[in-house]
Write an enzyme that holds these catalytic residues in place. Sequence first.
Site, mmCIF file in Angstrom:
data_model
loop_
_atom_site.group_PDB
_atom_site.id
_atom_site.type_symbol
_atom_site.label_atom_id
_atom_site.label_comp_id
_atom_site.label_asym_id
_atom_site.label_seq_id
_atom_site.Cartn_x
_atom_site.Cartn_y
_atom_site.Cartn_z
ATOM 1 N N GLU A 277 4.993 10.793 4.803
ATOM 2 C CA GLU A 277 3.650 10.845 4.214
ATOM 3 C C GLU A 277 2.590 11.164 5.278
ATOM 4 O OE1 GLU A 277 3.299 7.937 1.206
ATOM 5 O OE2 GLU A 277 1.184 8.316 0.847
ATOM 6 N N GLU A 280 2.784 14.769 5.692
ATOM 7 C CA GLU A 280 2.155 15.428 4.531
ATOM 8 C C GLU A 280 0.629 15.389 4.639
ATOM 9 O OE1 GLU A 280 3.067 13.512 0.790
ATOM 10 O OE2 GLU A 280 2.314 15.182 -0.388
ATOM 11 N N CYS A 297 3.679 5.307 -4.044
ATOM 12 C CA CYS A 297 4.814 4.380 -3.978
ATOM 13 C C CYS A 297 4.762 3.260 -5.004
ATOM 14 C CB CYS A 297 4.978 3.835 -2.575
ATOM 15 S SG CYS A 297 3.456 3.382 -1.810
ATOM 16 N N SER A 317 0.996 12.056 -3.455
ATOM 17 C CA SER A 317 1.934 12.409 -2.398
ATOM 18 C C SER A 317 3.269 12.794 -3.037
ATOM 19 C CB SER A 317 2.139 11.204 -1.483
ATOM 20 O OG SER A 317 3.273 11.395 -0.689
ATOM 21 N N LYS A 356 9.470 -1.287 -10.784
ATOM 22 C CA LYS A 356 10.513 -0.643 -9.971
ATOM 23 C C LYS A 356 11.782 -0.406 -10.804
ATOM 24 C CE LYS A 356 8.516 -0.080 -5.977
ATOM 25 N NZ LYS A 356 8.355 1.255 -5.389
ATOM 26 N N GLU A 359 10.962 2.816 -12.357
ATOM 27 C CA GLU A 359 11.012 3.885 -11.350
ATOM 28 C C GLU A 359 12.460 4.310 -11.090
ATOM 29 O OE1 GLU A 359 8.689 4.480 -7.241
ATOM 30 O OE2 GLU A 359 10.236 2.979 -7.039
ATOM 31 N N GLU A 364 13.282 12.444 -12.521
ATOM 32 C CA GLU A 364 12.858 13.330 -11.429
ATOM 33 C C GLU A 364 13.152 12.749 -10.056
ATOM 34 O OE1 GLU A 364 11.073 11.368 -13.543
ATOM 35 O OE2 GLU A 364 9.209 12.511 -13.797
ATOM 36 N N CYS A 501 1.798 -5.610 -3.593
ATOM 37 C CA CYS A 501 3.121 -6.108 -4.018
ATOM 38 C C CYS A 501 3.299 -7.609 -3.862
ATOM 39 C CB CYS A 501 4.210 -5.427 -3.208
ATOM 40 S SG CYS A 501 4.399 -3.731 -3.676
#
Length: 571
Positions: A277, A280, A297, A317, A356, A359, A364, A501
Amino acid sequence: MINIKIDGLDVSVPKSATILQAARQLQIEIPTLCYMKGLNEVGSCRICVVEVEGWRGLHPACVTKVSEGLSVKTSSSTVRESRKNILELIMANHDRECLSCPRNQNCELQKLCNEMGVEAVPYEKRADRGTIDKSSYIVRDPGKCVLCGRCAAVCSDIQNVGVINYAHRGAHTSVTTPYGDSLSEHSCINCGQCIKICPVGALQERDDTGKVWNAVEDNELHVVVQTAPAVRVALGEEFGMQPGTDVEGKMVTALKRLGFDRVFDTNFSADLTIMEEGTELLNRLNNGGRLPLITSCSPGWIKFCEHNYHDFIDNLSSCKSPQQMFGAVAKSYYAHKAGIDAKKVFVVSVMPCTAKKFEADREELKVDGLRDVDAVITTRELAKMIKQSGIQFAELPDSGFDSLMGVSTGAGAIFGNTGGVMEAALRTVADLLTAKDLNDIEYTSVRGMEGIREANVVINGMDLRVAVVNGTANASKLLDKIRSGEAAYHFIEVMACPGGCVNGGGQPIIMDKSAAEEVKRMRIEGIYGIDRDRELRKSHKNPEIKEMYEEYMDNPGSHKAHQLLHTHYVK
Ligand code: HC0
Ligand code: SF4
């Protein structure tokens, strides 16, 4: 100031105070159920009723304002009898499956019934609120709902999602989804904040412990587990320890005893995320890429963005989250080094987060048709597995993560706090831009508990405008300002859960809601303590990360890295 008497004691309070606030000033505890300070002050459950001299009937203390000369009784026999009666009425419509309820012994209704002496329920059930819905990541059991409305308040006011609310009237009132559908059919972001605020067992995460037990006992599989940054500062609470206690060593020992073949760390892949990241961000800054770059994230945040802010999808991102990056390298780099068929590697995540689970299921995020992560359990579910296996957690000796993907830096650790991903990225970007090993690495301007924080960070003459957001209602406020041109940034961190978190929807449930902010603060402090104690505090200094790039992926942003560690979202 207004002067009143409560249970014969004098107290002066501001004009705007309620009887409940005045009583608390005198350390008089009036019981509550629906009440949440500043969030749900609606007086719907009536448990907090009190007597006021000269007034007819009883009055809910949480919404009744003080006035000069009031004299209040908070525990007369009339008050006690009424509270007991109210609880009996609630219990009449509550599926009383306490022994098998995940909230047994951690249930506000159960506690109140014990305190008020409710022994039997003399009323017939009046309402049928429907059956349990297990088809989403967030399981709803309407039969246990007590209609407090706390979940609806958090979902609309804190998360700006508003996918659960009151419906119907009178005895048929329920708290439900549009058309009573599964949450998965609507814009629920799976954040789990409703679970944490529910006083009873009406909301829960999908239980994946059975899937994990099966995998661990399957000799055909090689089962590796990763643990998220925020789990280690909260897991101890399930075993009577102080919030914020770092139980990393005991957690690793427990996971080894549970039978996992390798115990690795998401903090390692958090460092890996920073490598990708950070690269990026520099690319976008130097090559006229789409700005602001927004972190990706937090899966609740991603889903929120997809539903409500799809014009910002290109700002996200392309990096997968540390959870997914870990899975991708476990099934490639690790499988290759260990000589194991990638299809036999079963990846389990222990996360403080209910989203999560969602996720890990996303199409994808697969690599060559293979899921990165096979099963996700929350901090609560891990605690349950430890308890089921008879392990005396508090007595365990410490042990260390397995090597190859077990070393991490302080930068990886702070991911668990709001502002942590931003700070970790700044530590690496600053070193890269200055070509120095900088000592000044604590970016305190991006730390804190506020919902939106902004800062200007100057690195090597480059002026970076950054923002850190937690809670998706706050994300809305910030993105609306960007849309209207009122604000502009280079880099934004968004975490769906308030506080990040550490306060995720899968963390231990804090029964005493008045202590919730303090618990959050202690967990946050626990994480900064881990960072301070680490010898290595910058992601690019992680020796296992360096080794992995050298041996397997060339450089951050390489073709191989993109294949494994990046993704894209569809508008
Ligand atoms: Fe988090 Fe994460 S920091 S989202 O809050 O980025 O859940 O703890 O594991 O993936 O690392 C949660 C926590 C993670 C991820 C990391 C990020
Ligand atoms: Fe609302 Fe989050 Fe609960 Fe979904 S998980 S219903 S978005 S609070």
